[in-house]
Scaffold this active site. Structure first.
Site, PDB file in Angstrom:
ATOM      1  N   ASP A 261       5.351   1.084  -0.676  1.00  0.00           N
ATOM      2  CA  ASP A 261       4.925   0.076  -1.328  1.00  0.00           C
ATOM      3  C   ASP A 261       4.574  -0.799  -0.412  1.00  0.00           C
ATOM      4  O   ASP A 261       5.033  -0.878   0.571  1.00  0.00           O
ATOM      5  CB  ASP A 261       4.776  -0.527  -2.743  1.00  0.00           C
ATOM      6  N   ASP A 263       3.671  -4.696  -0.604  1.00  0.00           N
ATOM      7  CA  ASP A 263       3.127  -5.993  -1.169  1.00  0.00           C
ATOM      8  C   ASP A 263       4.956  -6.234  -1.764  1.00  0.00           C
ATOM      9  O   ASP A 263       4.728  -5.453  -3.078  1.00  0.00           O
ATOM     10  CB  ASP A 263       2.433  -6.875  -1.305  1.00  0.00           C
TER      11      ASP A 263
END
Length: 641
Positions: A261, A263
């Site tokens: 991922d 953020d």
């Protein structure tokens, strides 16, 4: 320039380098003759060409060319035909190529004689022909983009610009490095290289082609290609070969990947991040990604970007954001192998939104579409690959895609609570996660394999140990090992019977923090059941210090194994006859364990003073009791060994 036999070649190799920087290793040998793992790098290249069906080779030679021609001869000893083009006066890479065009077929491969590569040349050349480009550049990310020539391509792979080193300060570019391997249309070159004087392929020829409107294509791949033109680089190439890195990155087998991922995982969480200036790497991220790179695990970014559908960010602006992310990673000698993003969002009603992107799609996490697409594009095996992120959407996407999952305590730390389901593993941050993925997991499988075999005829495995010693990780590894042995197991955490924070006080003893009577009653009932039991396991929320509103569902068959893990697991009374219970104690380095505890309390908002107070309290009312419980264990795992 003089040349030998008249057949046309489908490969040209620039082999005129002196190898001055390698003189300490090679003496007076020309650079292409410098040995890599015991044989000249040029021999590696010629053998690679032969394996992929390219057997007519032109060697563009200059410095001490007799050394090369004496070794390779006409090429028959290596299963190829070799033609020599001898450069009388240095003309640079582009000049040497132009002077040899008469020896080359209408479409040909161009290699540099100072690179070690393990590339599927047939696949690369086929992509060039399919693109109908005048030239195709082999591109890949590397761990030093700041001093490399970088190439800008659009989403279709067309080259928009070439940015040679040095780069202007403050300029952020994608980490797509010109790796010095090309497929070229012969007729394209006479107008972009002068008939006399020196010229360079990357600095002069390709920019001239772009200026004339000729089409350049970028071919991006994680395959292995490295310049070995200095002693340090040569050593690195040989180390990589020794550990099998070129093999792991090749197309000959399925690769393994860690899907990341963005953020809250790589960079600090910013709600609806819209600008490159907002990208700030989390501590330890660069080194963690570099560890993946060195292990031969693809680092693949998969990120939901609803800001595009909302109209807050254009796709080109997103590319600029990712260029800064890659630049920051590059300064720490790390790189991403690929980036996948979902531009969609299902909810409408935002001012300035892009209606065409306001859809329900199969790529927005928790849907597994990005993982599935990357797996197709990059030949990734789901078995042995991982999804690492900070939200439950990341974990659910990984679960649906069939990869192992790792939840981080950074970013949201799973507190988005949009999806239920326990991650396979939990880590404080990306550095800890990657250490487990690259080292810890395999080590744990080796240590726990005998215990999995011993547990096959048991009903219950109890796993105890001090807080943050790795009990839940051991439980998951055992579950995986048992599955290989044909045994289905369920992991149950005793944390689900922790009393709410408001109902327990520090210093009252570890056993008083749990509602153990309720746990024992329910778990003994399941362990002794003579038919399948549907079981709702309570889940503890460490942030609110209460039992969560959702539960973990189990359907426990009579032949299934219950793996019960928790700090007081070995303090429980018998849940089933002793012969059907295996008792395991997990030990971890005190330094590592305390660091995990401190990081966890910090993530939960504790001050340093509060953390110290809690740790001191736990040391006095937990450590002795739990260490005594190890006396009842049949097996003990010490992660330090």
């Amino acid at each position: 320039m003089t040349s030998s036999p008249t057949f046309l070649c489908n490969v040209a190799i620039l082999a005129g380098g002196q190898g001055t920087r390698l003189a300490s290793r090679s003496g007076a040998l020309p650079k292409p003759m410098v040995p890599v793992m015991g044989k000249p790098v040029l021999q590696h290249q010629i053998e690679l060409c032969r394996r992929h069906g390219f057997t007519d080779i032109a060697l563009l030679v200059h410095h001490r060319h007799e050394t090369i021609s004496d070794f390779f001869g006409d090429g028959s000893r290596f299963g190829v035909r070799i033609r020599y083009a001898v450069e009388d006066a240095p003309r640079g890479t582009s000049g040497a190529l132009r002077d040899a065009l008469h020896a080359l077929k209408p479409q040909f491969l161009l290699l540099y004689g100072d690179t070690y590569l393990d590339i599927d040349l047939r696949r690369f050349f086929g992509a060039h022909l399919a693109s109908d480009a005048n030239a195709t550049l082999f591109l890949h990310p590397n761990d030093h983009p700041y001093d490399s020539d970088l190439v800008d391509i659009d989403d279709q792979g067309q080259v928009r610009g070439i940015h040679p080193y040095p780069h202007p300060e403050g300029q952020h570019l994608r980490n797509l490095v010109n790796a010095a391997l090309y497929a070229i249309r012969n007729e394209s070159l006479t107008s972009v290289t002068p008939e006399a004087g020196k010229a360079d392929i990357a600095k002069h020829m390709f920019p001239a082609m772009l200026a004339q409107g000729l089409r350049l294509h970028g071919y991006v791949t994680p395959e292995y290609i490295k310049d070995m033109g200095t002693p340090d680089r040569l050593d690195k190439v040989e180390r990589d070969i020794e550990v099998g890195l070129p093999e792991r990155l090749s197309w000959r087998g399925l690769r393994k990947a860690v899907f990341l991922d963005r953020d809250g995982t790589l960079n600090r969480e910013v709600n609806h991040l819209k600008s490159p200036d907002q990208i700030e790497l989390l501590p330890g991220v660069g080194e963690a990604v570099r560890q993946l790179n060195r292990a031969g695990l693809l680092a693949v970014l998969t990120t939901n970007q609803p800001v595009i559908a909302r109209g807050d960010v254009t796709i080109e602006e997103l590319h600029q954001i990712h260029a800064r992310l890659e630049s920051l990673l590059g300064t720490q000698r790390a790189y991403l192998d690929a980036i996948y993003y979902c531009p969609h969002h299902p909810d409408r009603g935002f001012e300035g939104e892009v209606p065409a992107l306001k859809i329900v799609c199969d790529c927005r996490k928790p849907a597994p579409g990005m993982i599935e697409q990357a797996s197709r594009d990059l030949a990734i095996s789901r078995e042995g690959s991982w999804m690492v992120g900070d939200t439950t959407a990341d974990i659910e996407a990984g679960r649906r895609a069939g990869v192992r999952t790792m939840l981080l305590h950074t970013g949201y730390g799973g507190q988005d609570a949009k999806h239920t389901g326990r991650p396979d593993y939990v880590a404080t941050n990306l550095a800890e996660a990657v250490q487990w993925i690259t080292v810890g997991h395999a080590r744990a499988r080796r240590q726990l394999a005998p215990i999995a075999l011993a547990a096959l005829d048991r009903r219950v495995i109890l796993i105890g140990g001090l807080a943050r010693s790795g009990k839940s990780s051991a439980a998951q590894v055992l579950k995986e090992l048992l599955a290989v042995l044909g045994k289905h197991a369920h992991i149950v955490s005793l944390d689900g019977w922790l009393k709410p924070g408001s109902e327990r006080a520090e210093g009252t003893g570890v056993l008083n923090r749990y509602n153990l009577a309720a746990a024992v009653s329910r778990l003994a009932e399941i362990a002794g059941a003579t038919q399948r039991v549907e079981f709702e396991e309570p889940v503890y929320d460490r942030f609110t210090r209460t039992i969560a509103s959702h539960s973990e569902r189990h359907s426990v068959g009579t032949d299934d194994l219950l793996i019960i893990e928790g700090v007081p697991a070995l303090c429980l009374p018998a849940l089933t006859p002793p012969a059907r219970t295996l008792r395991l104690f997990i030990n971890e380095s005190e330094d590592i364990r305390l660091k995990r505890l401190k990081d966890d309390y910090t993530a939960r908002g504790y001050t340093e003073e509060q953390t110290t107070e809690v740790l001191n309290s736990r040391a006095s009312d937990e450590t002795a009791t739990i260490r005594r419980s190890a006396e009842s264990a049949e097996h003990m795992i010490d992660w330090e060994k």
